[in-house]
Design a protein around this motif. Sequence first.
Motif, PDB file in Angstrom:
ATOM      1  N   ARG A   6       0.833  -1.177   0.000  1.00 26.30           N
ATOM      2  CA  ARG A   6       0.000   0.000   0.000  1.00 26.30           C
ATOM      3  C   ARG A   6       0.872   1.232   0.000  1.00 26.30           C
ATOM      4  O   ARG A   6       1.629   1.485   0.915  1.00 26.30           O
ATOM      5  N   MET A 382       5.572 -12.415   4.300  1.00 28.33           N
ATOM      6  CA  MET A 382       4.373 -13.226   4.483  1.00 28.33           C
ATOM      7  C   MET A 382       4.646 -14.694   4.174  1.00 28.33           C
ATOM      8  O   MET A 382       4.110 -15.588   4.820  1.00 28.33           O
ATOM      9  N   LEU A 385       6.350 -16.315   7.047  1.00 26.85           N
ATOM     10  CA  LEU A 385       5.395 -16.563   8.128  1.00 26.85           C
ATOM     11  C   LEU A 385       4.301 -17.548   7.721  1.00 26.85           C
ATOM     12  O   LEU A 385       3.416 -17.859   8.508  1.00 26.85           O
ATOM     13  N   LEU A 424       6.318 -11.661  14.621  1.00 23.40           N
ATOM     14  CA  LEU A 424       6.173 -10.589  13.637  1.00 23.40           C
ATOM     15  C   LEU A 424       5.926  -9.256  14.338  1.00 23.40           C
ATOM     16  O   LEU A 424       5.127  -9.167  15.262  1.00 23.40           O
ATOM     17  N   PRO A 426       4.319  -6.136  12.966  1.00 25.50           N
ATOM     18  CA  PRO A 426       3.639  -5.909  11.687  1.00 25.50           C
ATOM     19  C   PRO A 426       3.850  -4.512  11.131  1.00 25.50           C
ATOM     20  O   PRO A 426       4.197  -3.574  11.855  1.00 25.50           O
ATOM     21  N   GLN A 427       3.603  -4.437   9.849  1.00 19.51           N
ATOM     22  CA  GLN A 427       3.545  -3.151   9.164  1.00 19.51           C
ATOM     23  C   GLN A 427       2.242  -2.499   9.585  1.00 19.51           C
ATOM     24  O   GLN A 427       1.218  -3.157   9.636  1.00 19.51           O
ATOM     25  N   GLY A 428       2.281  -1.225   9.903  1.00 23.07           N
ATOM     26  CA  GLY A 428       1.030  -0.568  10.270  1.00 23.07           C
ATOM     27  C   GLY A 428       0.414  -1.135  11.523  1.00 23.07           C
ATOM     28  O   GLY A 428      -0.625  -1.783  11.492  1.00 23.07           O
ATOM     29  N   ASN A 431      -3.476  -0.958  12.577  1.00 22.99           N
ATOM     30  CA  ASN A 431      -4.604  -1.869  12.357  1.00 22.99           C
ATOM     31  C   ASN A 431      -4.287  -3.288  12.768  1.00 22.99           C
ATOM     32  O   ASN A 431      -5.022  -4.198  12.472  1.00 22.99           O
ATOM     33  N   SER A 432      -3.149  -3.482  13.423  1.00 18.61           N
ATOM     34  CA  SER A 432      -2.769  -4.846  13.728  1.00 18.61           C
ATOM     35  C   SER A 432      -3.242  -5.304  15.090  1.00 18.61           C
ATOM     36  O   SER A 432      -3.087  -6.460  15.442  1.00 18.61           O
ATOM     37  N   LEU A 433      -3.803  -4.382  15.852  1.00 21.56           N
ATOM     38  CA  LEU A 433      -4.353  -4.780  17.145  1.00 21.56           C
ATOM     39  C   LEU A 433      -5.866  -4.825  17.008  1.00 21.56           C
ATOM     40  O   LEU A 433      -6.464  -3.952  16.385  1.00 21.56           O
ATOM     41  N   CYS A 492       3.180  -3.838  19.935  1.00 16.74           N
ATOM     42  CA  CYS A 492       3.458  -4.936  19.009  1.00 16.74           C
ATOM     43  C   CYS A 492       4.845  -5.516  19.239  1.00 16.74           C
ATOM     44  O   CYS A 492       5.050  -6.725  19.147  1.00 16.74           O
ATOM     45  N   MET A 495       4.741  -7.578  22.305  1.00 15.76           N
ATOM     46  CA  MET A 495       4.063  -8.838  22.026  1.00 15.76           C
ATOM     47  C   MET A 495       5.003  -9.797  21.309  1.00 15.76           C
ATOM     48  O   MET A 495       5.028 -10.995  21.591  1.00 15.76           O
TER      49      MET A 495
ATOM     50  N   ASP B 231      -5.565  -6.419   9.272  1.00 14.88           N
ATOM     51  CA  ASP B 231      -4.221  -6.761   9.723  1.00 14.88           C
ATOM     52  C   ASP B 231      -4.266  -7.559  11.026  1.00 14.88           C
ATOM     53  O   ASP B 231      -3.461  -8.452  11.230  1.00 14.88           O
ATOM     54  N   TYR B 232      -5.203  -7.237  11.917  1.00 17.20           N
ATOM     55  CA  TYR B 232      -5.212  -7.940  13.197  1.00 17.20           C
ATOM     56  C   TYR B 232      -5.603  -9.406  13.031  1.00 17.20           C
ATOM     57  O   TYR B 232      -5.216 -10.258  13.830  1.00 17.20           O
ATOM     58  N   VAL B 238      -0.535 -15.388  12.767  1.00 19.56           N
ATOM     59  CA  VAL B 238       0.900 -15.478  12.970  1.00 19.56           C
ATOM     60  C   VAL B 238       1.228 -15.800  14.425  1.00 19.56           C
ATOM     61  O   VAL B 238       2.232 -16.417  14.732  1.00 19.56           O
TER      62      VAL B 238
END
Lengths: 659, 338
Positions: A6, A382, A385, A424, A426-428, A431-433, A492, A495, B231-232, B238
């Motif tokens: 993106r 990716m 993983l 990992l 993550p990127q960004g 939005n990863s949580l 992150c 974690m 993404d989450y 993962v």
Amino acid sequence: MAVGQRTPEDASAPAQGWGLNTWDSPWLNFKFLLGAGIVLLILLFGLVGPFFWDTDLAYTGAGPLNKPPVWAEGGLPEHPLGTESNGRDMLAQLILATPSSLKVGFLAAIIGMGIGMALGSVAGYVGGWWDHVIRTLSDSAVTIPALVVLVVIASYVQMTDTTAMALILALFAWPGPTRLVRSQVLTLRERSYVRMAHLSGASALEIMFVEMLPNMLPWLAASLTGGISAAILGATGLEVLGLGPTRVPSLGLIINQATTNAALVRGLVWWWLPPIIILMIIFVGFFLMTIGLDEIANPRIRQFSSTRRERTAAGELPPVEPIEDGTAGEEEAALEVDDLHVHYFTPRGEVIAANGVDFSVRKGEILGLVGESGCGKTTVAMAILQVVQPPGRIVQGAVRIEDRDLVSLSGRELRQVRWRDLALVPQGAMNSLNPVTPIREQMADAILAHENIGRVELEQRILNLLNDVGLPERVIDMFPHELSGGMKQRVCIAMSIALNPQVIIADEPTSALDVVVQRVVAQTLLEVKERLGVSMVMIGHDMGLQAQLVDRIAVMYAGNLVEVAPVESAFAGPLHPYTQLLIESIPSIRERKPLNVTEGLTHDLRDPPPGCIFQFRCKHVERICRERRPELVEREDDHLVACWLYEPERHALIELEEA
Amino acid sequence: MRGLTKEYVLQRFLMYLLTIWLGSTLIFVIPRLAPGDPVSEMVGRLSLDAGYIENADKLIASWKARFGLDAPIHVQYFRYWGNVFRLNFGYSLSHFPTEAWSMVSRALPWSLGLLTVSTVLSFSIGVTVGSLMGWRRTPRWLQMILPSSLAFTAIPYFMFGIMLIYLVAFELDWLPATGAYSRRVDPGWNLPFIKNMLSHAILPVVSIVLTSMGGWALGMRGLMISVNNEDYFLLAQVKGLSPARIFFRYGVRNAILPALTALALGLGGLISGSILVEFIFAYPGTGYTLYQAIISQDYTVTQAIANLIILVTATSVFLLDLLYPFIDPRITYKRTMR
């Protein structure tokens, strides 16, 4: 996730491929076309019918009473679908009733859509007080149960014709489109191409119709077809209750007359069933159109359906051939990526996102994986993983941690390795949580999936982890939206180290942050790495940041590794022309140099050229570069490069081949 | 307290009042906008039946005074609001000594029972089917079977009901066609009555559930597909979490939020959506009562039911709004900031 990452440019491009004239246009959706065909057929029946059948037979006393259809015993050929208890001919009634039922639906939905578009664009575009009033009105109008108010209205207002009925139904057809248009306008006006149009002096109306409308079209169409069938349903409901216009024949009215004349008990199936069948066909048609349009409007649903179809069509996937560990690399490797090939199976061809990527990460080192957007570095992450998203797939290669090939592990075995050995960042992190659960739970479930520990110990462990990355203890009970971007990224990181993994993949961990926070996050990562001795793959495109953080650097171009070298020698003496270009492009305060814009374009990833993949942009391109692909070879101490320039024998090689 | 800020509650409450005001005002205004008025119309009908009525004008005037229809419109409007608040809608016009409200409260349990059962069934089946349809890891055989549950989605429930009555009740004679219970059983908490009541409820419930669960399923499928791409959701994979945990805690937990809003609207519509089903099955709930009131031009009962339905819908939406911050902690931020 597509091949490309993106980038800001993606978001600003107007929706591509809505053109009606191309054969892979999304409008050529099977469900949509089938539904439209069905509706057209029904419409045709109503429009052409009067030319072939005498519609005067639809009135009382036109024929004998209660005659069954022609194919049943006692049926008459002059009344092919039979007659009802008032002697009316069923075929003639249906021909008259069908278009009037459709007309009500179209009229009501179009009026509602018109009001909705006007109000919605005012609310979204003008905003402020207008927005507030319109939004409040449409929000509460949605809550009012339509059928009740309709029934009440219908009981007071004698509706003489279908137009009156359509007008009343339109009262309930506007809030949906209003809300839709408002939210679409709100998201679209933030897009940069709309802003550009605005800055270049286009008027609001021009922007609305030229820039926004085409992008909203599939949504509006879905809302319209949904609205039409809702309006037909409302109208038919009123007619079935006997509250619609009683002088105009309509499908609902036929059902009403049949049920009030006890047609069900008397077995006059030909009276009540045909209007129901026609209505069902109409509703199925609009329903297919609506879900087809939903797929057109929402590429995610489209992609989900199509990848599933492709998967089913292709049958079971061929398993990836495990690579015999003959080329076993270095002893002290924590992670080995061996000849990794990832392809995306798109409708327009196979995109080769990773083409024989081959590297290893030594124990305790940070390997930087760099390249421009779309070069496949996130795809490689990716793939390591084992979460390549369909339509992408690992077609060949191995990813080894402690001599276990992750590619060939079963689901259960893979789950055990994940996070315990391979984590990992993550990127960004934005939005990863998970937005609806507190940090405590999200950190706990990573730990509890792999270890069995008590509550108290768990809490202490989470607090320690937060402490390790420099976050206050109260963060444990906070929700992601209560944290800043940098704090989320540090959550992150905390974690990722929860289980002391061997390898951490950090996918552009600082890309969405401002410079100051970038430093803090990078510092945190370095500290963690020093303390735990963990190995890391740091993915990024910021060469300056990479120079400060990583031990070795791997440069990727169009799905291929072109250079792998210790960071000092990579910066001091880059070998590959592409790496040289990347390093030249780092801005410097001390000297102002002209920005070296790379000429030429990347080749089509579906169809890589024979020879070197960088040939179209390379200054030093020679004949051999166009014919044979260079291997990744160690040219200096620990410095690997895939380029013919460093092969002294290259001329001899090509001549040898010709001979 | 997290989530429920004073500002948020106040804003939602004002919204709640606005909805009720809009709906009830609509109910008040519509009859008065229509040509003619109920009293003149009724007297007109009486004179049609009798041929001629002496002093029809006087009769109209005295009835109008009796129902307060001679007062200026704003006085009528305030009086109307007083009545709405006290749930006092006057006498039923067609069942005279009975009060309108008591007719409504007699019908209410039937509707609530029928529609709670069918809504809960169709919501839970639909959401389960939709979640599985929108999840990448659902077993292939299940992915093949699930879409068949959408077969009846496009058919309006009352049409499906008519066909069920014809097939199951008349042709096969398996279940009773209409009504809530047979005349031969005594209403009360005894086994024969309950059995009888249940057998009457099967067809209406089946026709609502089969035709409405597809809508829930389709909506949930779309929501689930969006969550699949978050993404989450990827990070949860993962992390090595079990598929079941990912499905429930990261998939359904997030995807179901918008569906719950729709459910609250649906629960409010419970009493109203039933008009056609109750009409087809002659089920003695509020919908059927409303229908009969309208056919017999019983304006007081009509008003009572319409107001009740608006009240219930608005209340359930308001309650959900209050609950929502606990389900989705982002909500107070979103709604007040946007």
